[in-house]
Design an enzyme around this catalytic site. Sequence first.
Site, short mmCIF file in Angstrom:
data_model
loop_
_atom_site.label_atom_id
_atom_site.label_comp_id
_atom_site.label_asym_id
_atom_site.label_seq_id
_atom_site.Cartn_x
_atom_site.Cartn_y
_atom_site.Cartn_z
N ASP A 123 -0.02 -7.59 1.63
CA ASP A 123 0.48 -6.21 1.68
C ASP A 123 2.00 -6.13 1.79
O ASP A 123 2.55 -5.61 2.76
CB ASP A 123 -0.18 -5.48 2.85
CG ASP A 123 0.01 -3.97 2.78
OD1 ASP A 123 0.49 -3.48 1.75
OD2 ASP A 123 -0.32 -3.28 3.77
N SER A 141 4.67 2.37 7.96
CA SER A 141 4.35 1.21 7.15
C SER A 141 5.54 0.77 6.29
O SER A 141 6.14 1.58 5.59
CB SER A 141 3.17 1.51 6.23
OG SER A 141 2.00 1.73 6.99
N HIS A 146 0.82 -1.22 0.00
CA HIS A 146 0.00 0.00 0.00
C HIS A 146 0.85 1.27 0.00
O HIS A 146 0.36 2.34 -0.32
CB HIS A 146 -0.99 0.00 1.18
CG HIS A 146 -0.38 0.30 2.51
ND1 HIS A 146 -0.10 -0.66 3.44
CD2 HIS A 146 -0.02 1.48 3.09
CE1 HIS A 146 0.40 -0.11 4.53
NE2 HIS A 146 0.46 1.21 4.34
#
Length: 377
Positions: A123, A199, A93
Amino acid sequence: MSILITSLILLVGIAGAFVINNYYSHYTVEATSSIGDAHNEKRNAPSVERDLKSIIHESQKGVVQLDVESDAGKSVGSGFLYNENGDIVTNAHVVTGAKKITVRTADAQQYEGKLIGIGESTDVAVVRVLDLQGQSPLPVMEDHVADIGDEIIALGSPLGLQNSVTTGIISGLDRDFALDHYTYSGVYQISAPIAPGNSGGPLINKSTGEVMAINSAGTEEGSIGFSIPMKDVYDQLLEWSKHPENLSKKDQEPNTDHDVTPKLNAEDSEYLVKYFYDSLVIGDYVTAYSLLGSEWQKNTPYEKFRKSYIQTIDITINQIKSEPSKEENTMKVTIIIDALERKKDRETKTYVYKCSYTISYENNQLKIISGQTTKIE
């Protein structure tokens, strides 16, 4: 007669001892007492847990910030170097729809990255930076299974604050949920706070300094995060690295165009100076020295540089500010520090210094070109 019998017994005993000794002389006898085993136990004992500051500093060298440009705008994420091919692991993402990926390393350098693999429902993704080929990657726990209570370190760039650190524990196992169109299955729940920008960063085992998972999602409360175990995605990462996607022949050649120098800003300049001091405090003089410009290194040999800081125990930054210099694309960074130093009589004393540094690019690499230090009484 008694003398004869006694002599005969002695002769038989001596001969028997000789035979037994000759027969067993090629065998290695292992001691079974605790004293006898002490040397081997010490030699084969597990390594002592590494110092937390050392683990963080060494890990930061392999952690990067990803500045991503897409049709949706600009965003920031994290990643880490996991092999010597210059391949960066991150979240899918973070780089979905990326038109340009700029990779910022711990020493404030910038490189272009190319997406070579991305998950559709998982992901994870891999970005290749050819300029980082040959650099030491972070050690990875390929098949490690965590336990609740394991102490961990989360590294990344939350809110764009590069190389930030949070600590915590594994607070849950085998968590399953869906987020956007990604499926998270069997992920770790962690107590270390995860914020936007974290992230893709590594989750480090506090005891060994190895990467055990990829920080991927957080909650609005900020005290719960979720990380994808490396054991669940490592084979897929290897496959992308072995068979990279979306790479043209030109993309597979290191960048030799050094004509375009990035625009220097205050944030990068101050970050470089802070990283310089972090390296000095941890005793990583090689890294600190590598941040200096060529003229500074030419006039100051490494051994002289190291000797000038060898008695420095700790450094606290009190003030830091930067302003553009008269020279183009150059910044002046002024910093006031408290330096705890060891004196000749083994006592310690804190000194206050005012330091001024000139920051600029040299051969497209951000460097501390020059510096001046004044002791404040």
